[in-house]
Write an enzyme that holds these catalytic residues in place. Sequence first.
Site, PDB file in Angstrom:
ATOM      1  N   SER A  83     -70.211  36.063   5.640  1.00 16.46           N
ATOM      2  CA  SER A  83     -70.156  36.138   6.875  1.00 16.46           C
ATOM      3  C   SER A  83     -68.966  36.843   7.506  1.00 16.46           C
ATOM      4  CB  SER A  83     -69.688  34.644   7.331  1.00 16.46           C
ATOM      5  OG  SER A  83     -70.401  33.614   6.680  1.00 16.46           O
TER       6      SER A  83
HETATM    7  N1  SAH Z   1     -69.729  31.443   3.183  1.00 18.84           N
HETATM    8  C1  SAH Z   1     -70.559  32.474   2.816  1.00 18.84           C
HETATM    9  C2  SAH Z   1     -71.790  32.941   3.564  1.00 18.84           C
HETATM   10  C3  SAH Z   1     -73.222  32.812   2.731  1.00 18.84           C
HETATM   11  S1  SAH Z   1     -74.529  32.979   3.678  1.00 18.84           S
HETATM   12  C4  SAH Z   1     -69.585  33.501   2.471  1.00 18.84           C
HETATM   13  O1  SAH Z   1     -68.436  33.529   2.916  1.00 18.84           O
HETATM   14  O2  SAH Z   1     -70.028  34.540   1.614  1.00 18.84           O
HETATM   15  C5  SAH Z   1     -75.184  31.450   3.488  1.00 18.84           C
HETATM   16  C6  SAH Z   1     -75.292  30.985   2.032  1.00 18.84           C
HETATM   17  O3  SAH Z   1     -76.005  29.782   2.329  1.00 18.84           O
HETATM   18  C7  SAH Z   1     -76.383  31.622   1.321  1.00 18.84           C
HETATM   19  O4  SAH Z   1     -75.884  32.167   0.149  1.00 18.84           O
HETATM   20  C8  SAH Z   1     -77.700  30.906   1.048  1.00 18.84           C
HETATM   21  O5  SAH Z   1     -78.270  31.255  -0.247  1.00 18.84           O
HETATM   22  C9  SAH Z   1     -76.859  29.508   1.219  1.00 18.84           C
HETATM   23  N2  SAH Z   1     -77.741  28.364   1.461  1.00 18.84           N
HETATM   24  C10 SAH Z   1     -78.726  28.343   2.470  1.00 18.84           C
HETATM   25  N3  SAH Z   1     -79.336  26.927   2.254  1.00 18.84           N
HETATM   26  C11 SAH Z   1     -78.584  26.347   1.207  1.00 18.84           C
HETATM   27  C12 SAH Z   1     -78.815  24.745   0.843  1.00 18.84           C
HETATM   28  N4  SAH Z   1     -79.657  23.944   1.378  1.00 18.84           N
HETATM   29  N5  SAH Z   1     -77.762  24.612   0.028  1.00 18.84           N
HETATM   30  C13 SAH Z   1     -76.677  25.375  -0.513  1.00 18.84           C
HETATM   31  N6  SAH Z   1     -76.584  26.729  -0.028  1.00 18.84           N
HETATM   32  C14 SAH Z   1     -77.598  27.164   0.953  1.00 18.84           C
END
Ligand code: SAH
Length: 203
Positions: free
Chosen positions: A52
């Site tokens: 993000s």
């Molecule tokens: N907070 C993270 C942002 C990652 S983007 C950072 O700082 O890097 C969002 C993430 O959510 C992705 O890696 C995606 O695979 C994950 N995601 C999507 N649906 C999900 C679910 N149902 N349970 C767990 N993770 C999920």
Amino acid sequence: MVEGQLRDREISDTRVLAAMGRVPREVFLPPEWHGRAYDDAALPIGEGQTMSQPYMVARICEELALTGREHVLDVGTGSGYQAAVLAELVERVETIERIPALAERARSSLREAGYDRVRVHVGDGTLGLPEEAPFDAIAVAAAASGIPPQLYEQLKPRGRLVIPIGKRRVQRLQVVVRSPEGPAVLRTVPCRFVPLVGEGGFG
Ligand code: SAH
């Protein structure tokens, strides 16, 4: 980053600003993106997912109104960066990711940056983490079309859930407070997150 991207955009919680200043963002990125680590943008981390934008990480942390002793669930570990910032702010952090390869990489980045206390789980975060519930706060870094009921149920009374809610391409960050009358919802800034995939997400 802290001055130009956060303070100038009205992130005012000094603990959040200090935490964002301490976590080395490059540790959570693939090597080819190290030079862009402090850009005002979401950055690719593989598997079609992104880390993000710093502003959104700070906004989520600020909206959670953390004071230091909380037990927090971070849904959508991705790179592990948000979990690291949360670890600077509270006592206990659980984070859950559905893609095992990302969870594994996040675990090693968290270790490298010194955040071994963060516990990385693999699974469908729309179902929360019942075995570790209840939580003082839950941060969701992926977009849903509505509030996943299991996440709300796993909040302590007055606990806060921050989650992007809306359509696939554009959402608003919502702050949901668990209260005796039911969810109290506050809509904040517009945002654009990758979809939350799972039972309580976009399917
Ligand atoms: N907070 C993270 C942002 C990652 S983007 C950072 O700082 O890097 C969002 C993430 O959510 C992705 O890696 C995606 O695979 C994950 N995601 C999507 N649906 C999900 C679910 N149902 N349970 C767990 N993770 C999920």
